[in-house]
Design an enzyme around this catalytic site. Structure first.
Site, PDB file in Angstrom:
ATOM      1  N   ASP A   1     -75.144 -10.715  37.478  1.00 44.50           N
ATOM      2  CA  ASP A   1     -76.370  -9.933  37.684  1.00 44.50           C
ATOM      3  C   ASP A   1     -77.166 -11.096  38.572  1.00 44.50           C
ATOM      4  O   ASP A   1     -77.183 -12.072  38.396  1.00 44.50           O
ATOM      5  CB  ASP A   1     -76.819  -9.430  36.470  1.00 44.50           C
ATOM      6  CG  ASP A   1     -78.166  -8.450  36.874  1.00 44.50           C
ATOM      7  OD1 ASP A   1     -77.991  -7.415  37.800  1.00 44.50           O
ATOM      8  OD2 ASP A   1     -79.218  -8.743  36.284  1.00 44.50           O
TER       9      ASP A   1
ATOM     10  N   ASP B   1     -81.493 -10.182  39.495  1.00 48.14           N
ATOM     11  CA  ASP B   1     -82.880 -10.146  38.976  1.00 48.14           C
ATOM     12  C   ASP B   1     -82.722 -10.470  37.494  1.00 48.14           C
ATOM     13  O   ASP B   1     -82.214  -9.553  36.645  1.00 48.14           O
ATOM     14  CB  ASP B   1     -83.582  -8.944  39.419  1.00 48.14           C
ATOM     15  CG  ASP B   1     -84.903  -9.373  39.631  1.00 48.14           C
ATOM     16  OD1 ASP B   1     -85.523 -10.508  39.133  1.00 48.14           O
ATOM     17  OD2 ASP B   1     -85.820  -8.507  40.183  1.00 48.14           O
TER      18      ASP B   1
END
Length: 338
Positions: free
Chosen positions: A22, A24
């Site tokens: 992932d 952020d």
């Protein structure tokens, strides 16, 4: 697949051929670097682990994402990025004919992705699109949402890039794509298909893109990143650099539980001790915990690392809950070093 925290005698970067990472809260936070992210990812690559960055953000082009990562000392090519816009565009193939008209409710990233998959992009329901592809963009307004609603009401398939209700910003949480999709859904009564996390569809596409047979999912959000891992049958690593905390892990729903927990992305370079059960005690390295009358009890030991306490506590609490027990959430500590 185990429902509990598991261990790995090998560093995770050596135990898994591919990491689906992932963005952020994991690789960066907004426009700022996350401490040890570049170090952890570089070390993983040096051990032979491939990386694909997987994001529910549908507003940005892969080139933009790769450029931002590279500027933060994480050298990345666009081919190593899988956005929800790309996943949404690919998912259209499961519902409409090749070359069909698709009304795009979203930004440049989604428009580019839909065109790249060979569909004809339109912006009005009057063009009678076969599908509506919807993804977040900060400039979205009522007129675009209304066009999407008109098309869906007329029979177009509705495919969303993701259903995240909130979006973290520098000022706090703002409405995410799921909230905007909800406006179209409320107007039409139609529940959309979704390509983004927690659907495992994007993970499946990323694994195929990388030519791998399996992968480790790495994320900071339990209800998207780790839920997607569970849904797809993949092992998941929760890094404590973003949205969810170690305490959240202990209280996680079965469908959101990670298999591994690490402070940050250096966890890819480490082996992970497996919690063990001895009677009603659960141990991990120097940590020992148990559940008594619904309360989590941590054995005092100044040598125990808080992360090992969390690992043991997850298995103790999860086992108790899975057996039908209740947990006093006030007994779950807030960890000071995690």
């Amino acid at each position: 697949m185990s429902d509990l925290i598991i261990g790995s005698s090998l560093p995770l970067a050596e135990a898994y051929p591919l990491a689906l990472v992932d963005l952020d809260g994991v690789a960066y936070k907004g426009h700022e670097p996350i401490e040890y992210a570049a170090e952890g990812l570089a070390g993983a690559r040096s051990r032979g682990m491939k990386l694909v960055f997987v994001t529910n953000n549908a507003s940005r082009e892969p080139e933009d994402v790769a450029g931002q990562l590279s500027s933060l000392d994480i050298p990345t090519t666009p081919e190593e990025v899988m956005t929800a816009a790309q996943a949404c565009a690919r998912l259209l193939h499961a519902h409409v004919a090749p070359g069909a008209k698709v009304l795009v409710v979203g930004g440049a990233g989604l428009i580019t992705a839909v065109k790249a998959e060979g569909f004809e992009v339109v912006f009005s329901a009057d063009d009678k699109p076969a599908a509506v592809a919807q993804g977040f963009h900060p400039s979205l307004g009522w007129e675009q949402l209304a066009e999407g609603a008109y098309a869906v009401s007329a029979g177009a398939i509705h495919v969303a890039s993701n259903l995240d209700l909130s979006l973290p910003t520098a000022r706090g949480y703002a409405p995410g794509n799921g909230a905007l999709v909800g406006a179209v859904s409320a107007a039409t009564g139609v529940v959309p298909f979704s390509a983004g996390k927690p659907s495992p569809a994007m993970y499946e596409m990323a694994i195929e893109k990388a030519g791998a047979s399996s992968a480790l999912v790495v994320g900071d959000r339990l209800d998207t990143d780790l839920a997607g891992a569970r849904a797809g049958g993949y092992h998941g690593l929760h890094v404590l650099t973003g949205v969810n905390s170690a305490r959240d892990d202990i209280l996680a729903r079965p469908e959101d539980r990670p298999h591994f927990i690490a402070r940050d992305l250096r966890g890819l370079l480490e082996s992970h001790p497996a919690p063990k059960q001895d009677g009603d005690w659960f141990t991990c390295a120097n940590a020992a915990v148990r559940v008594v009358d619904g309360n989590l009890v941590v054995a005092p030991n100044g040598q125990a690392d808080e992360l090992d306490i969390v690992r043991a506590a997850c298995n103790a609490v999860w086992s108790h809950v899975d057996a039908g027990g209740k947990i006093n959430t006030d007994s779950i500590p807030h960890f000071t070093t995690l």
